[in-house]
Design a protein around this motif. Structure first.
Motif, short mmCIF file in Angstrom:
data_model
loop_
_atom_site.label_atom_id
_atom_site.label_comp_id
_atom_site.label_asym_id
_atom_site.label_seq_id
_atom_site.Cartn_x
_atom_site.Cartn_y
_atom_site.Cartn_z
N ASN A 579 0.90 -1.13 -0.03
CA ASN A 579 -0.12 0.05 0.00
C ASN A 579 0.87 1.38 0.02
O ASN A 579 0.52 2.24 -0.68
N GLY A 580 1.79 1.07 0.86
CA GLY A 580 2.90 2.43 0.86
C GLY A 580 3.42 2.54 -0.28
O GLY A 580 3.85 3.82 -0.77
N VAL A 581 3.66 1.62 -1.12
CA VAL A 581 4.41 1.82 -2.36
C VAL A 581 3.40 2.26 -3.50
O VAL A 581 3.48 3.18 -4.13
N LYS A 582 2.25 1.67 -3.54
CA LYS A 582 1.19 1.89 -4.20
C LYS A 582 0.63 3.33 -4.34
O LYS A 582 0.40 3.99 -5.35
N TYR A 583 0.28 3.73 -3.00
CA TYR A 583 -0.24 4.96 -2.96
C TYR A 583 0.74 6.20 -2.71
O TYR A 583 0.87 6.86 -1.40
N ASN A 584 1.98 5.92 -3.34
CA ASN A 584 3.29 6.81 -3.10
C ASN A 584 3.34 7.68 -4.42
O ASN A 584 2.52 7.51 -5.38
N THR A 634 -6.32 3.85 -11.60
CA THR A 634 -4.77 3.53 -12.06
C THR A 634 -3.89 2.63 -11.02
O THR A 634 -3.21 1.71 -11.57
N VAL A 635 -4.30 2.63 -9.84
CA VAL A 635 -3.68 1.86 -8.85
C VAL A 635 -4.51 0.44 -8.51
O VAL A 635 -5.72 0.78 -8.25
N SER A 636 -3.80 -0.72 -8.93
CA SER A 636 -4.66 -1.87 -8.79
C SER A 636 -5.03 -2.03 -7.15
O SER A 636 -4.16 -1.80 -6.27
N GLY A 637 -6.18 -2.73 -7.00
CA GLY A 637 -6.27 -2.90 -5.66
C GLY A 637 -7.82 -3.71 -5.47
O GLY A 637 -8.74 -3.53 -6.75
N THR A 638 -8.17 -4.07 -4.29
CA THR A 638 -9.45 -4.67 -4.27
C THR A 638 -10.19 -3.94 -3.17
O THR A 638 -11.42 -4.28 -3.00
#
Ligand code: ADP
Length: 831
Positions: A579-584, A634-638
């Motif tokens: 998450n830290g990487v994705k939402y950075n 744009t960010v993959s996630g569930t």
């Protein structure tokens, strides 16, 4: 002895004197009689001897006719002063020879008549007998003052011839008076001497009694008299080990004892008086006539008298106990106090009244005890108290009790009602409980059904996913048929969407298992270093791809461990890190650090420099299927990663929290219990965790391994999966693949073709994969053939069950091509 008045010092010598007198008298009498007897006996004996001698001599002289000589001899005999008579008569009774010349020729009878008539008669009788019997006789005179002998003597007819018919008599008499007087004198002297000795002894005794006893006794008596007169200090100075000494000592002891007793008695009396005077209870005594003998001040006070003397000697019943409380007379014969007094018994009464001097009465409780003197009842002692206050208290108590009873009855009624309501409520609650249990059971059944549904869905989704991802990987990596760039992009999209779908399936499945309480958690000591390293390694690819730097500041705590499920802790940390990487932002950073915020807890923190989360979004952060950021397209996630993470942390007895500043970044932390005593755990021993959120590295089909052609039988009812595996194995010229679409045909092919490895699905149309495995094991041809399971049932317990049943390996769909191939290679029997 009591009536003897004389003192011992007189009495004892007197007794001795009387005894001496008596003894002298008895001795005198007895000795006199004995002397008489002995004197008479010897006189008789001597006379017999002398008479026999003279008889012979006289007869001899008569034969010779020498009467003169006879006379001469008699005269000689008469010279003896004791001889009072001596003569010889002829046969006519005339004296022919005598000691006194004048008597010759005189008739013997006339001489005899001169004596006492009684004596004379006795002698005449003796003469008669001697002449009759011709035997001589010796006798004592009647008054025993002389002894005489009469012996027959034959007269001579002619010369030298004695005539037997002519008998004369020889008479000799001796006086005993002198000899008797001498004997008596001797006896008297002897008796007198003895008596004198006794008198002397009596005198000595008197002296002894007077000095040795009398004076000492007088000393004791003097002390006794003084003591009797009241001088308790009187003691005697008489000492000694004799009886008087002991009596004196006993007297002194007794006097001492009596003095002590008297003192104790005085003290005791003083105490009793003190007690009587100080006692709060009233006490008085009565004699048998019912008159007051003693009374204490409390008694006088309670009865309203100024002085105890006002009560002493008065008739108690008439004074204080004459009437009942209502004023009716209380006859003496009915009075319990008087009855006890007369019977000598005890009594305790608390329902009567006593009357005061002023004519008022008060309720009293009294006790009466008899006074016994030497076992005889001489009165009684009565104790009483005024119970007016107690009566008031009892009345108040009774009233309170009555009130209480009323209240208890009311309360009981209320309680019965309440009880009834409670029973109704309980019945209602039981009904509700039963309904709840029913609902719970239904919920459990529904939950079970849901789990089964999810499991089924997971299986059903994984099977086509296996084909999609498998074929996409083949397309992407097949060097024999390279794709154009646009095709490659399309395949990459397919792979990305496929892995996203797979992630979604996995997370939904985890969430449902947590909800159903079916997620097994295995808590153990997990070193911080191991957890951090693994998580960082798994997120490394994503971080590089997103241009985000990963920093590890947790080294200070690497030596400690937390108590957690190794696999789930990795899942938690990977989720936070990804998450830290994705939402950075590109060029941003994610840092891991470790601290000990609370005693016994360790905190692992993940901080990023990303977009942060606004305040109003923060409250919805852990809600499932909630995605907050704008870049979610744009960010993959569930949207359920954090929900699962929070549940997992809580299952491991930890907690999760965060702080975030929009535009600056977010800071997520996990607190977990510290595992004591596990420092220095071998990090190398820990297992690896497969990545979840990150797609596998782009697969390139492995180079064929140089083997002789081996046979793999794949039993699978899904034709897409069969085609996929066939395509994968087509690149392996050393492997020849056989296939069967159901268990029955699979079993036949296996027995006929004897493949080197069997790969099978678990859900086959005609038979369960486990059943098929046991049949393969049972068949001689396939008993030793390695069998790989390849199933959409991907739960840990499914894997565990499969390995336990005897599968060589349990592969879950969708499988990574490399994983599948290496498993087949591992299973191939070595040449
Ligand atoms: P997802 O699969 O969307 O990442 P998560 O449950 O992990 O699902 O996260 C839920 C939402 O919380 C995310 O969609 C995102 O909007 C927000 N979020 C999670 N972590 C961060 C973070 N480090 N910075 C900013 N937003 C975050």
């Amino acid at each position: 002895m009591d009536h003897i008045k004389l003192p011992l010092k007189v009495l004892v010598p007197l007794v001795l004197l009387v005894a001496a007198g008596l003894s002298a008298y008895i001795a005198l009498t007895r000795e006199t009689a004995r002397a008489d007897r002995e004197l008479n006996q010897s006189a008789l004996t001597d006379m017999r001897r002398d008479m026999a001698h003279f008889q012979e001599e006289v007869e001899y002289l008569l034969r010779r006719g020498d009467v003169a000589r006879i006379a001469q001899q008699l005269a000689t005999l008469g010279a003896d002063e004791h001889v009072t008579g001596a003569y010889l008569t002829d046969d006519w009774g005339k004296i022919i020879a005598s000691m006194r010349v004048g008597d010759t020729g005189v008739w013997a009878a006339s001489v005899m008549a001169e004596t006492d008539p009684e004596e004379a008669a006795q002698r005449t009788a003796v003469v008669g007998r001697v002449l009759d019997t011709l035997a001589g006789e010796v006798r004592l005179s009647t008054i025993r003052d002389s002894v005489y002998g009469l012996y027959p003597v034959r007269m001579a007819d002619s010369e030298d011839v004695l005539h037997p018919d002519r008998i004369g008599l020889l008479f000799i008499e001796n006086s005993l008076a002198d000899r008797r007087a001498a004997a008596y004198h001797l006896i008297q002297r002897h008796v007198t001497t003895s008596s004198a000795l006794l008198v002397g002894l009596a005198f000595c005794l008197w002296l002894f009694f007077h000095y040795a006893l009398g004076r000492r006794v007088a000393g004791v008596m003097e002390a006794t008299n003084r003591f009797a007169a009241g001088d308790l200090s009187a003691r005697t100075s008489v000492r000694g080990g004799d009886e008087i000494g002991r009596v004196a000592s006993a007297f002194n002891d007794m006097a001492g004892q009596i003095s002590d007793n008297r003192e104790q008695l005085a003290e005791s009396e003083e105490r009793v008086l003190l007690l009587l005077n100080s006692a709060a209870e009233a006490i008085f005594g009565m004699d048998r006539a019912g008159l007051c003998t003693f009374v204490n001040p409390a008694c006088a006070r309670l009865l309203g008298y100024e002085n105890v003397n006002d009560l002493l000697g008065r008739d108690i019943h008439g004074l204080i106990h004459h009437s009942h409380a209502d004023g009716t007379p209380y006859p003496e014969e009915e009075c319990h106090l008087q009855q006890a007094l007369q019977n000598g018994g005890e009594v305790h009464i608390d329902c009567e009244v006593l009357w005061r001097a002023d004519g008022t009465c008060f309720p009293a409780e009294y006790w009466s005890h008899p006074i016994l003197r030497r076992g005889e009842n001489v009165g009684s002692v009565v104790t009483f108290i005024d119970i007016t206050e107690r009566r008031k208290a009892e009345d108040a108590l009774q009233r309170a009790h009555d009130n209480l009873e009323v209240r208890v009855r009311e309360r009981t009624r209320d309680m019965v009602l309440a009880n009834r309501q409670l029973k109704d409520e309980i019945a209602e609650r039981k009904r509700v409980e039963a309904a709840l249990i029913e609902a719970k059971e239904e919920a459990e059944i529904a939950n079970q059904a849901k789990s089964e549904f999810l499991s089924r869905m997971s299986h059903e989704l994984r099977t086509p996913m296996n084909a999609i991802l498998g074929f996409s990987q083949i397309l992407d990596s097949d060097p024999t048929e390279p794709l154009s760039n646009s095709q490659k992009e399309s395949v990459a999209e397919i792979l990305s969407a496929g892995y996203h779908l797979l992630e979604l399936i996995n997370e939904v499945l985890d969430l449902s298992r947590i909800d159903a309480g079916q997620l097994p958690i295995n808590l153990e000591a997990v070193p911080i270093s191991e957890a951090v390293d693994q998580a960082l390694a798994q997120v490394g690819t994503l971080a590089r791809k997103n241009g985000v730097t990963l920093n590890d500041h947790s080294a200070v705590m690497h030596h400690v461990a937390v108590r957690a499920d190794r696999k789930r802790l990795a899942q938690v940390l990977v989720n936070l890190l990804s998450n830290g990487v994705k939402y950075n932002r590109a060029g941003g950073a994610v840092s891991m650090s470790c601290s000990e915020p609370l005693e016994g807890f360790l905190r692992i923190e993940v901080a990023d420099t990303g977009c942060g989360i606004s305040k109003d979004q923060q409250s919805r952060l852990f809600q499932p299927f909630t995605r907050l950021t704008d870049d979610r397209s744009t960010v993959s996630g569930t949207g359920i990663g954090l929900t699962v993470t929070k549940r997992l942390v809580e299952l491991m007895d930890g907690r999760i929290g965060f702080s975030s500043v929009p535009g600056e970044g977010s800071r997520f932390y996990v607190d977990l219990p510290r595992a004591d005593g596990v420092e220095g755990v071998d990090v190398a021993a820990s297992s690896t965790v497969s990545p979840r959120k990150t797609a596998p590295r782009a697969a390139t089909l492995p180079e064929p391994v140089a083997h002789d052609a081996r046979t793999v039988l794949y039993i699978e009812d899904n034709s897409a999966n069969v085609a996929l595996v066939r395509r994968i194995l087509a690149h392996r010229s050393d492997i020849h693949m056989l296939s069967a679409t159901d268990a029955g045909s699979g079993l036949s092919v296996a027995r006929e073709e004897k493949p080197d490895v069997v790969l099978m699905d678990i859900h086959l149309p005609d038979m369960d994969g486990f059943e098929l495995l046991s049949r393969l094991r049972a068949a001689e041809e396939t008993a030793g053939t390695p069998v790989l399971a390849f199933s959409g049932d991907s739960l840990p317990q499914d894997v565990e069950r499969g390995l336990k049943a005897g599968f060589f390996r349990y592969l879950t769909k969708p499988a990574d091509i490399r994983t599948l191939l290496s498993a087949i290679d591992d299973a191939m029997p070595k040449a």
